[in-house]
Scaffold this motif. Structure first.
Motif, PDB file in Angstrom:
ATOM      1  N   UNK A 194      67.111 -13.318 -11.794  1.00  0.00           N
ATOM      2  CA  UNK A 194      66.875 -11.977 -10.941  1.00  0.00           C
ATOM      3  C   UNK A 194      66.491 -10.902 -11.642  1.00  0.00           C
ATOM      4  N   UNK A 195      67.115 -10.446 -12.844  1.00  0.00           N
ATOM      5  CA  UNK A 195      66.814  -9.132 -13.409  1.00  0.00           C
ATOM      6  C   UNK A 195      65.481  -9.076 -13.987  1.00  0.00           C
ATOM      7  N   UNK A 196      65.249 -10.186 -14.744  1.00  0.00           N
ATOM      8  CA  UNK A 196      63.930 -10.261 -15.256  1.00  0.00           C
ATOM      9  C   UNK A 196      62.694 -10.140 -14.465  1.00  0.00           C
ATOM     10  N   UNK A 197      62.786 -11.253 -13.356  1.00  0.00           N
ATOM     11  CA  UNK A 197      61.579 -11.128 -12.566  1.00  0.00           C
ATOM     12  C   UNK A 197      61.727  -9.853 -11.693  1.00  0.00           C
ATOM     13  N   UNK A 198      62.705  -9.402 -11.450  1.00  0.00           N
ATOM     14  CA  UNK A 198      62.501  -7.943 -10.823  1.00  0.00           C
ATOM     15  C   UNK A 198      61.790  -6.936 -11.596  1.00  0.00           C
ATOM     16  N   UNK A 199      62.276  -6.769 -13.185  1.00  0.00           N
ATOM     17  CA  UNK A 199      61.505  -6.238 -14.057  1.00  0.00           C
ATOM     18  C   UNK A 199      60.097  -6.469 -14.147  1.00  0.00           C
ATOM     19  N   UNK A 200      59.752  -7.599 -14.242  1.00  0.00           N
ATOM     20  CA  UNK A 200      58.231  -8.147 -14.211  1.00  0.00           C
ATOM     21  C   UNK A 200      57.611  -7.415 -12.885  1.00  0.00           C
ATOM     22  N   UNK A 201      58.182  -7.548 -11.771  1.00  0.00           N
ATOM     23  CA  UNK A 201      57.551  -6.848 -10.566  1.00  0.00           C
ATOM     24  C   UNK A 201      57.508  -5.211 -10.877  1.00  0.00           C
TER      25      UNK A 201
END
Length: 209
Positions: A194-201
């Protein structure tokens, strides 16, 4: 005054609980890196100690799940190729195999470090609100004549995720994160994804749905 002390103790407990989590500590996007097109296939490959194969599957599967929620064609390397995905193959063979399966980008998730921390937790209450001497004597006892307390052991994970474009070989994105004393490895994998994909966005690598 006593009520205030209890409130503060409660806030400390909440703050300690919040620390048992996963967070992104830093991230970087390459200059000129384009947004990932939804038609491209992204393979997620986790590199962890062999004994932690279950954790590997969790890290890959939940990251794949989060990318799919964003509309991307993401797949797990473990699910696609098995635990010995590339064996003793060379770079050229690996790249040909990946490109032959229509993979455009590959995201590696590496366990950089896993350590155990030992902490002594003294048994004391909010004595600072009852006057100078109780507060002073409590801390004097802790530092110079340790009183009753207990030992806690916390596990800390350090992770690094890198996103590569297979055609150019370029590193598009890198993210560093840490997980502190997760209740389960599955919960850690969920929060990591969740955290990493949110950061990618946030880094504008992902196309908005």
């Amino acid at each position: 005054m006593k009520k205030l002390g209890l409130i503060i103790v409660g806030l400390v407990i909440i703050a300690m609980a919040a620390c048992t989590s996963t967070k992104v500590t830093s991230s970087w996007r390459a200059n000129g890196a384009q947004q990932l097109q939804k038609g491209n296939k992204i393979m997620v490959l986790a590199l962890v100690p062999q004994k932690d194969r279950t954790l590997r599957g969790q890290m890959e599967n939940y990251t794949v799940s989060e990318l799919r929620k964003k509309g991307y064609n993401a797949v797990s390397a473990l699910q696609t190729y098995g635990p010995q995905e590339f064996g003793k193959m060379g770079e050229k063979q690996v790249l040909q195999q990946l490109q032959g399966s229509d993979v455009s980008q590959i995201m590696t998730i590496v366990m950089i470090d896993k350590g155990r921390e030992k902490t002594f937790v003294p048994n004391y209450g909010p004595y600072g609100y009852y006057g100078f001497w109780p507060y002073y004597s409590m801390w004097y006892t802790q530092w110079y004549s340790p009183g009753p307390g207990y030992i806690t052991y916390n596990t800390k994970y350090q992770w690094e995720g890198n996103l590569y474009d297979l055609r150019s070989g370029q590193l598009l994105y890198s993210v560093q994160s840490q997980s502190f004393d997760p209740p389960t490895t599955e919960r850690m994998a969920v929060l990591y994804a969740q955290k990493v994909v949110k950061d990618m966005a946030k880094q504008q690598l992902l196309v908005k749905r």
